[in-house]
Design a protein around this motif. Sequence first.
Motif, PDB file in Angstrom:
ATOM      1  N   ILE A 199      -0.163 -33.394 -41.039  1.00  0.00           N
ATOM      2  CA  ILE A 199       1.120 -32.701 -41.197  1.00  0.00           C
ATOM      3  C   ILE A 199       1.914 -32.996 -39.926  1.00  0.00           C
ATOM      4  N   LYS A 200       3.054 -33.639 -40.080  1.00  0.00           N
ATOM      5  CA  LYS A 200       3.849 -34.040 -38.921  1.00  0.00           C
ATOM      6  C   LYS A 200       4.964 -33.034 -38.675  1.00  0.00           C
ATOM      7  N   VAL A 201       5.037 -32.565 -37.434  1.00  0.00           N
ATOM      8  CA  VAL A 201       6.089 -31.621 -37.047  1.00  0.00           C
ATOM      9  C   VAL A 201       6.620 -31.980 -35.666  1.00  0.00           C
ATOM     10  N   TYR A 202       7.843 -31.598 -35.424  1.00  0.00           N
ATOM     11  CA  TYR A 202       8.437 -31.723 -34.093  1.00  0.00           C
ATOM     12  C   TYR A 202       8.575 -30.308 -33.567  1.00  0.00           C
ATOM     13  N   ALA A 203       8.029 -30.050 -32.371  1.00  0.00           N
ATOM     14  CA  ALA A 203       8.026 -28.684 -31.847  1.00  0.00           C
ATOM     15  C   ALA A 203       8.184 -28.698 -30.335  1.00  0.00           C
ATOM     16  N   TYR A 204       8.210 -27.508 -29.752  1.00  0.00           N
ATOM     17  CA  TYR A 204       8.529 -27.341 -28.342  1.00  0.00           C
ATOM     18  C   TYR A 204       7.432 -26.597 -27.587  1.00  0.00           C
ATOM     19  N   HIS A 205       6.183 -26.936 -27.827  1.00  0.00           N
ATOM     20  CA  HIS A 205       5.061 -26.287 -27.159  1.00  0.00           C
ATOM     21  C   HIS A 205       4.788 -26.945 -25.815  1.00  0.00           C
TER      22      HIS A 205
ATOM     23  N   VAL B 217       8.687 -27.263 -18.194  1.00  0.00           N
ATOM     24  CA  VAL B 217      10.081 -26.973 -18.547  1.00  0.00           C
ATOM     25  C   VAL B 217      10.634 -28.056 -19.468  1.00  0.00           C
ATOM     26  N   GLU B 218      10.266 -29.317 -19.195  1.00  0.00           N
ATOM     27  CA  GLU B 218      10.754 -30.432 -20.000  1.00  0.00           C
ATOM     28  C   GLU B 218      10.300 -30.312 -21.457  1.00  0.00           C
ATOM     29  N   GLU B 219       9.073 -29.855 -21.658  1.00  0.00           N
ATOM     30  CA  GLU B 219       8.551 -29.716 -23.023  1.00  0.00           C
ATOM     31  C   GLU B 219       9.342 -28.667 -23.806  1.00  0.00           C
ATOM     32  N   LYS B 220       9.768 -27.638 -23.109  1.00  0.00           N
ATOM     33  CA  LYS B 220      10.563 -26.578 -23.741  1.00  0.00           C
ATOM     34  C   LYS B 220      11.930 -27.104 -24.171  1.00  0.00           C
ATOM     35  N   LYS B 221      12.468 -28.055 -23.390  1.00  0.00           N
ATOM     36  CA  LYS B 221      13.816 -28.568 -23.657  1.00  0.00           C
ATOM     37  C   LYS B 221      13.834 -29.721 -24.655  1.00  0.00           C
ATOM     38  N   ILE B 222      12.936 -30.698 -24.480  1.00  0.00           N
ATOM     39  CA  ILE B 222      13.027 -31.907 -25.302  1.00  0.00           C
ATOM     40  C   ILE B 222      12.048 -31.950 -26.466  1.00  0.00           C
ATOM     41  N   GLY B 223      10.985 -31.167 -26.412  1.00  0.00           N
ATOM     42  CA  GLY B 223      10.026 -31.125 -27.511  1.00  0.00           C
ATOM     43  C   GLY B 223       9.163 -32.367 -27.596  1.00  0.00           C
ATOM     44  N   SER B 224       8.360 -32.396 -28.652  1.00  0.00           N
ATOM     45  CA  SER B 224       7.399 -33.483 -28.823  1.00  0.00           C
ATOM     46  C   SER B 224       6.942 -33.537 -30.279  1.00  0.00           C
ATOM     47  N   ASP B 225       6.314 -34.656 -30.621  1.00  0.00           N
ATOM     48  CA  ASP B 225       5.730 -34.809 -31.948  1.00  0.00           C
ATOM     49  C   ASP B 225       4.325 -34.211 -31.959  1.00  0.00           C
TER      50      ASP B 225
ATOM     51  N   THR C 203     -10.093 -24.059 -40.753  1.00  0.00           N
ATOM     52  CA  THR C 203     -10.178 -24.821 -39.508  1.00  0.00           C
ATOM     53  C   THR C 203      -8.875 -25.575 -39.342  1.00  0.00           C
ATOM     54  N   VAL C 204      -8.299 -25.484 -38.151  1.00  0.00           N
ATOM     55  CA  VAL C 204      -7.046 -26.174 -37.882  1.00  0.00           C
ATOM     56  C   VAL C 204      -7.199 -27.011 -36.612  1.00  0.00           C
ATOM     57  N   ALA C 205      -6.656 -28.219 -36.664  1.00  0.00           N
ATOM     58  CA  ALA C 205      -6.588 -29.096 -35.498  1.00  0.00           C
ATOM     59  C   ALA C 205      -5.117 -29.328 -35.202  1.00  0.00           C
ATOM     60  N   VAL C 206      -4.712 -29.017 -33.982  1.00  0.00           N
ATOM     61  CA  VAL C 206      -3.334 -29.219 -33.556  1.00  0.00           C
ATOM     62  C   VAL C 206      -3.346 -30.267 -32.453  1.00  0.00           C
ATOM     63  N   ALA C 207      -2.606 -31.345 -32.669  1.00  0.00           N
ATOM     64  CA  ALA C 207      -2.585 -32.452 -31.717  1.00  0.00           C
ATOM     65  C   ALA C 207      -1.174 -32.695 -31.203  1.00  0.00           C
ATOM     66  N   LYS C 208      -1.063 -32.850 -29.887  1.00  0.00           N
ATOM     67  CA  LYS C 208       0.198 -33.242 -29.264  1.00  0.00           C
ATOM     68  C   LYS C 208       0.148 -34.758 -29.095  1.00  0.00           C
TER      69      LYS C 208
ATOM     70  N   SER D 242       4.999 -21.991 -28.192  1.00  0.00           N
ATOM     71  CA  SER D 242       3.839 -21.480 -27.452  1.00  0.00           C
ATOM     72  C   SER D 242       3.626 -22.359 -26.235  1.00  0.00           C
ATOM     73  N   LYS D 243       3.077 -21.790 -25.199  1.00  0.00           N
ATOM     74  CA  LYS D 243       2.708 -22.590 -24.039  1.00  0.00           C
ATOM     75  C   LYS D 243       1.468 -23.423 -24.355  1.00  0.00           C
ATOM     76  N   LEU D 244       0.534 -22.831 -25.113  1.00  0.00           N
ATOM     77  CA  LEU D 244      -0.742 -23.485 -25.394  1.00  0.00           C
ATOM     78  C   LEU D 244      -0.903 -23.795 -26.882  1.00  0.00           C
ATOM     79  N   LEU D 245      -1.495 -24.925 -27.172  1.00  0.00           N
ATOM     80  CA  LEU D 245      -1.775 -25.297 -28.563  1.00  0.00           C
ATOM     81  C   LEU D 245      -2.749 -24.310 -29.204  1.00  0.00           C
ATOM     82  N   GLU D 246      -3.644 -23.758 -28.406  1.00  0.00           N
ATOM     83  CA  GLU D 246      -4.602 -22.776 -28.910  1.00  0.00           C
ATOM     84  C   GLU D 246      -3.889 -21.567 -29.519  1.00  0.00           C
ATOM     85  N   HIS D 247      -2.793 -21.177 -28.891  1.00  0.00           N
ATOM     86  CA  HIS D 247      -2.029 -20.026 -29.368  1.00  0.00           C
ATOM     87  C   HIS D 247      -1.370 -20.321 -30.713  1.00  0.00           C
ATOM     88  N   ALA D 248      -0.792 -21.504 -30.843  1.00  0.00           N
ATOM     89  CA  ALA D 248      -0.184 -21.903 -32.120  1.00  0.00           C
ATOM     90  C   ALA D 248      -1.248 -21.978 -33.214  1.00  0.00           C
ATOM     91  N   ALA D 249      -2.402 -22.546 -32.899  1.00  0.00           N
ATOM     92  CA  ALA D 249      -3.492 -22.650 -33.872  1.00  0.00           C
ATOM     93  C   ALA D 249      -3.970 -21.270 -34.310  1.00  0.00           C
TER      94      ALA D 249
END
Length: 118
Positions: A9-15, A19-27, A93-98, A68-75
């Motif tokens: 499942i592909k998403v664009y998010a801001y985790h 500070v840069e991650e909060k502004k520009i996001g990532s896949d 079971t969920v796997a969240v990958a940056k 979220s700051k941490l992927l664990e929190h989103a999961a």
Amino acid sequence: MGVIKLKNIKVYAYHGCLVEEKKIGSDYRVDLKIKADLTTSATSDRLADTVDYVHLNHIVKQEMAIRSKLLEHAAERILKRILEEITMVQKATVAVAKINPPIGGNVEMVTIIRSKKR
């Protein structure tokens, strides 16, 4: 018992903590695996008797949209909602990958994996 998987499942998010991650996001890539009793739906051929993977995908997309700051929190949020909203699910079971994490090296992705059961 049966298994339903949603892969890549592909998403664009801001985790992230930067500070840069909060502004520009990532896949991100999310993989989901649930276990449930699919015996009834296997014979009835009715959507109401199974776990709707459209609903699963909706939960993932909504929760990944919350920063979220941490992927664990989103999961954790994804797992909690699945177990709260879909009573047929016995284990998830969920796997969240940056993808291309900003960690100062040539790293394709960083993945966390979490599971919850009733």
